[in-house]
Design an enzyme around this catalytic site. Sequence first.
Site, PDB file in Angstrom:
ATOM      1  N   GLU A 272     -12.548   3.709   8.933  1.00  0.00           N
ATOM      2  CA  GLU A 272     -13.380   2.563   9.298  1.00  0.00           C
ATOM      3  C   GLU A 272     -12.773   1.249   8.810  1.00  0.00           C
ATOM      4  O   GLU A 272     -13.468   0.372   8.306  1.00  0.00           O
ATOM      5  CB  GLU A 272     -14.805   2.742   8.745  1.00  0.00           C
ATOM      6  CG  GLU A 272     -15.501   3.971   9.343  1.00  0.00           C
ATOM      7  CD  GLU A 272     -16.917   4.205   8.837  1.00  0.00           C
ATOM      8  OE1 GLU A 272     -17.280   3.666   7.784  1.00  0.00           O
ATOM      9  OE2 GLU A 272     -17.664   4.919   9.524  1.00  0.00           O
ATOM     10  N   ASP A 351     -22.161  12.212   9.959  1.00  0.00           N
ATOM     11  CA  ASP A 351     -22.467  11.177   8.975  1.00  0.00           C
ATOM     12  C   ASP A 351     -23.939  11.204   8.577  1.00  0.00           C
ATOM     13  O   ASP A 351     -24.686  10.303   8.952  1.00  0.00           O
ATOM     14  CB  ASP A 351     -22.085   9.802   9.538  1.00  0.00           C
ATOM     15  CG  ASP A 351     -22.089   8.720   8.472  1.00  0.00           C
ATOM     16  OD1 ASP A 351     -22.115   9.051   7.284  1.00  0.00           O
ATOM     17  OD2 ASP A 351     -22.055   7.540   8.841  1.00  0.00           O
ATOM     18  N   GLU A 379     -30.089   6.419   4.648  1.00  0.00           N
ATOM     19  CA  GLU A 379     -29.582   5.606   5.752  1.00  0.00           C
ATOM     20  C   GLU A 379     -30.149   6.047   7.100  1.00  0.00           C
ATOM     21  O   GLU A 379     -30.615   5.228   7.877  1.00  0.00           O
ATOM     22  CB  GLU A 379     -28.047   5.682   5.779  1.00  0.00           C
ATOM     23  CG  GLU A 379     -27.427   4.908   6.931  1.00  0.00           C
ATOM     24  CD  GLU A 379     -25.905   4.912   6.887  1.00  0.00           C
ATOM     25  OE1 GLU A 379     -25.335   5.492   5.952  1.00  0.00           O
ATOM     26  OE2 GLU A 379     -25.297   4.327   7.806  1.00  0.00           O
TER      27      GLU A 379
END
Lengths: 650, 650
Positions: A272, A351, A379
């Site tokens: 990323e 993820d 998240e």
Amino acid sequence: MPHLPESVDPAWLTPGAFRAIGSRRTLVRGGEGPVVDSVHEEVAEACARFGGHVERDASPGPYDLLLDLTGDDGSEAFTFTRDDGRTTVTASGRPGLLYGLFHVVRLGEDAFRGEARRETHRPALGLRMLDHWDNVAVHPVMGQVERGYAGGSLFWEDGRARGNLERVRAYGRLLASCGINAVAVNNVNVHRAEARLLTDRIGEVAAIACALRAYGIRTHLSVSFAAPVVLGGLATADPLEGGVRAWWAEATARVYEAIPDFGGYVVKADSEGQPGPFAYGRSHAEGANMLAGALEPYGGTVHWRAFVYDHRQDWRDRTTDRARAAYDHFVPLDGEFASNAVLQVKHGPMDFQVREPVSPLIGAMPATRLAVELQATQEYTGQQRHVCWLGPMWSEVLRFRPDGTPVAELADALVAVSNVGDDRFWTGHPLAQANLYTFGRLAWRPDADPLEILDEWIGLTFGTEPAAGVRTVMEGSWRTYEKYTAPLGVGFMVQPGHHYGPSVDGYEYSPWGTYHFADRDGIGVDRSAATGTGYAAQYAKPWAEVYESPETCPDELLLFFHHVPYGHVLHSGRTVIQHIYDTHFEGVEEVEAARRVWASLVGLVDAERHARVTERFEEQLRCAREWRDQINSYFFRKSGVPDAHGRRIH
Amino acid sequence: MPHLPESVDPAWLTPGAFRAIGSRRTLVRGGEGPVVDSVHEEVAEACARFGGHVERDASPGPYDLLLDLTGDDGSEAFTFTRDDGRTTVTASGRPGLLYGLFHVVRLGEDAFRGEARRETHRPALGLRMLDHWDNVAVHPVMGQVERGYAGGSLFWEDGRARGNLERVRAYGRLLASCGINAVAVNNVNVHRAEARLLTDRIGEVAAIACALRAYGIRTHLSVSFAAPVVLGGLATADPLEGGVRAWWAEATARVYEAIPDFGGYVVKADSEGQPGPFAYGRSHAEGANMLAGALEPYGGTVHWRAFVYDHRQDWRDRTTDRARAAYDHFVPLDGEFASNAVLQVKHGPMDFQVREPVSPLIGAMPATRLAVELQATQEYTGQQRHVCWLGPMWSEVLRFRPDGTPVAELADALVAVSNVGDDRFWTGHPLAQANLYTFGRLAWRPDADPLEILDEWIGLTFGTEPAAGVRTVMEGSWRTYEKYTAPLGVGFMVQPGHHYGPSVDGYEYSPWGTYHFADRDGIGVDRSAATGTGYAAQYAKPWAEVYESPETCPDELLLFFHHVPYGHVLHSGRTVIQHIYDTHFEGVEEVEAARRVWASLVGLVDAERHARVTERFEEQLRCAREWRDQINSYFFRKSGVPDAHGRRIH
């Protein structure tokens, strides 16, 4: 014991939790240093409150509890004995004494009942670590804490370390009490300000390490692979260059000068946008080993993250499968990593979705040390506005047997991304404290029944009266969350960027490799070996076969592994589309029910905690209804199949 | 003429554009003051460059051009005469002289050819205004310029007015040269810092007004309806309270002390979170009239925006139709607005989509003064990264006859949201300068052929050689943009928040009232009176009937007014689904073709301009392909209908 403002919540270490110890006579014997001091202070503070008595290294008088340090070997194990009306904790290392104390706290009056008990406790995993994704400088998009839902950082504020470390000490105390022994103090995305923690700002890290050390916690640091260039002014960060190795050796030496018990580095490389060895044509083993070499003389470890994938994928490209990436990148490197390099693997291949299979990389690299990474910060699981107790999910991961052996036995370390901030309740949602606690306890004993851990946390935090109600609210909350969000393992139907709330197509035409491929006929990602991306074949048997066919694939992972028609009949007997409708209606009903139970606890739970959770429930319910209606509408519009029960779909 | 750094583009006022005047003898006669000074300076500067000669108020000698101010009545009209080998511009007001000068500039050599010509020019619309959505303080989400795609603000930087006003003067000159006579210098969303421009920061506005005054431009200010509370410390902003009226009267008096020719206020009230009269149970007429009363003694005007709708709509609610909102709110108030209150209505009922019907509010309030608001800044039309010349769209709007009379004749004012910033090319995309120019020229003469205006702009900016190529690139660019984005008037298939790039469902389950209702069978919003929201009935005949039925509704607005099956056959003979596929393939092909034409102009266009446009074309093409593939994939997945021509759909 750290002195905090009244407004900061004691979490599970309530004054009441120390009543049994505090009303008795205790002898703390042997050893010195900050950890033993902490043990003594804990008991002394409890006695001051409850009328008991503590002595340290005194000549034997009458006592009820002996905390006995018999050596200096650093061991975390302790023995609990009950004999002759006395309770004894024996440890051959300071951390063991501390963990033994908190064991007695957890037992409460039970620690002082009965006779002839003798149990030895030792942690299943040597490293039980929290990674903080805390930024030093406030990031323009990600803020002070990346994916943080509990206010600011405990460590950093507006570009610098916080001056007052009492809160950090209190945090260390909470962590020790549930068995965590390591903390990485900054985000794995290392920006400019954070990179300098390694060099000229190491003093700030040392101060934090000092506060945490008193509770047996070692401090780790996320570093930039490009540090020799960014900080050192070298022309390259090539891990095979002598100059680069020398730079890291010297930087590391200075780190250990400042922090003699420094834990090591955490590295997100070639991921990323973060720099890494690929830029120099080097392998990730070469990159990791270079850092391992610098840490080796001091007993430090490099945690090298396996979260490497193409985040600029073309959504039109159906041959690339992000789920395959970690395995494809790392399995060929098995055996090449140094003994103090630990490959840190997210528990699932994607993820931290609410449902993923266990990563096929876990168990596939027998000659490589392994850390399994969980995410306590919610998240993708409600961002600490929703109740979502993750214990059952983590327990499933740890008990999963990739090839006969459970994950927990394959791993050297268990790591979680922290869910803590400077919020007065530590975790934003007061019930999210349970995730922190459960993580620590599972890392110590991965085969524990998570519900027992939940009850332990509830007992410490709430006492007896509201316990049954709180358990009802929490025990099924992860499955409830799963029900009203993305169905059957397909994942990622969230709003882009912040990841809160539904957006079915939010990532469907994006470069992130996270697709569901829903059309008017069906949905899901074909990851079979026969007709799909071949991901299923990354598993050992029996899983490769189980996942290969829609007939044997578990329902809850069906859409992760297969693209099926809406009319496909699940093992549950329902069609996929009817499952979507049913679970989404059920999920919201379960939230409504949990909210009612919570409301009934008014007066049994302290007012501010009750009010905070009540307020979060309003938002959870609003959001759950939004999920239900968007998901149901989306799939009704696409499939044209009406709900078998005629409920309202918009 | 302002003195700017070389790097700032002269836009269409190139040195060459002044060759005809600059190489002749000119007499500037009559009057004084900054506007006449500007006229004289323009000619003098041109003469210095090209060898001509200018005199001011001299005794008559030989001259080729007479710029003759015969009065002081403020008129904007001028008469152009060609007689006896001499050219004369006569004006009875200073602005007329200025506009006459720029008319001669536009004519170039033609201004000095032929004989016996006499034409009087006067603007069709008295107010031709640019609204800047510029923030004083950088907004955390919206930045320095809300919906700005040309760098920072010309007026404001990091919380304060820019010190150097040469760029503002140069801007005023550009605006005057295309006929614009008013500028609002701050965003209609008035935040805390901006609110104070009305009071203690009025000096900053006065400095800008002074720079613009030299080019005949009056300055306006966006104000907060809550100013008496926020700035004045009053307990209320109720427009019928005496204290509130007194506060506004005094504030306005001080504004006029600082800026004697101040234009007036622009107000966004009760809209998207801005405060307004609804909070006090007052009507928008009462709100507007209170401000009109404060401005009236000084000849000022309040521009009251009609952009009022429920931006917290429940997407499940199919009975609420945002398109209806402005009409429903305002038509009942017709006749109640003061004579110096102007209702400012966006040209379409939604929000500056690439295709909307003309707002039914236009023409529906005969007893109310009307400003029609366009958007030069390309929020939804490519954000100045795509070529999208809006002249044809604006011309269609202005020529539309809601009830026999064209929009341009119903309006008192034409307003555009500015597309200009501190970018060296003023508008980010150099070709977006044409939108600014076209807006000014259409506001002056709404029945002009927009292609003639485009040719005028091309001639001034590029000269002769590349003209045909530039025209090819630009003339069809709006329709090209329409082709590759949201189809058939349905709108809003953009990424939420920033509004750039495709996201078909991005606003589908949102509170913004912007839906397409696509399912597996069809798409579109039923706004008919018979079966839909009734919006179509807000129009006068014949439009109410034309729009009511899918049979008579124009193809390009079909999905705005009707929900139809994918197989519905358009007037074009194609089905809706095939139209979607075809236009999206065509749109991208047209971008590719335009890019090739632009590439062929290398050497004919100055290098930096050519490079900037080339770079933008790369992004436009990438983005257009993304639009094509996402739109086509979305509708193929939903409808299951294959492309009749077998092209690749992902």
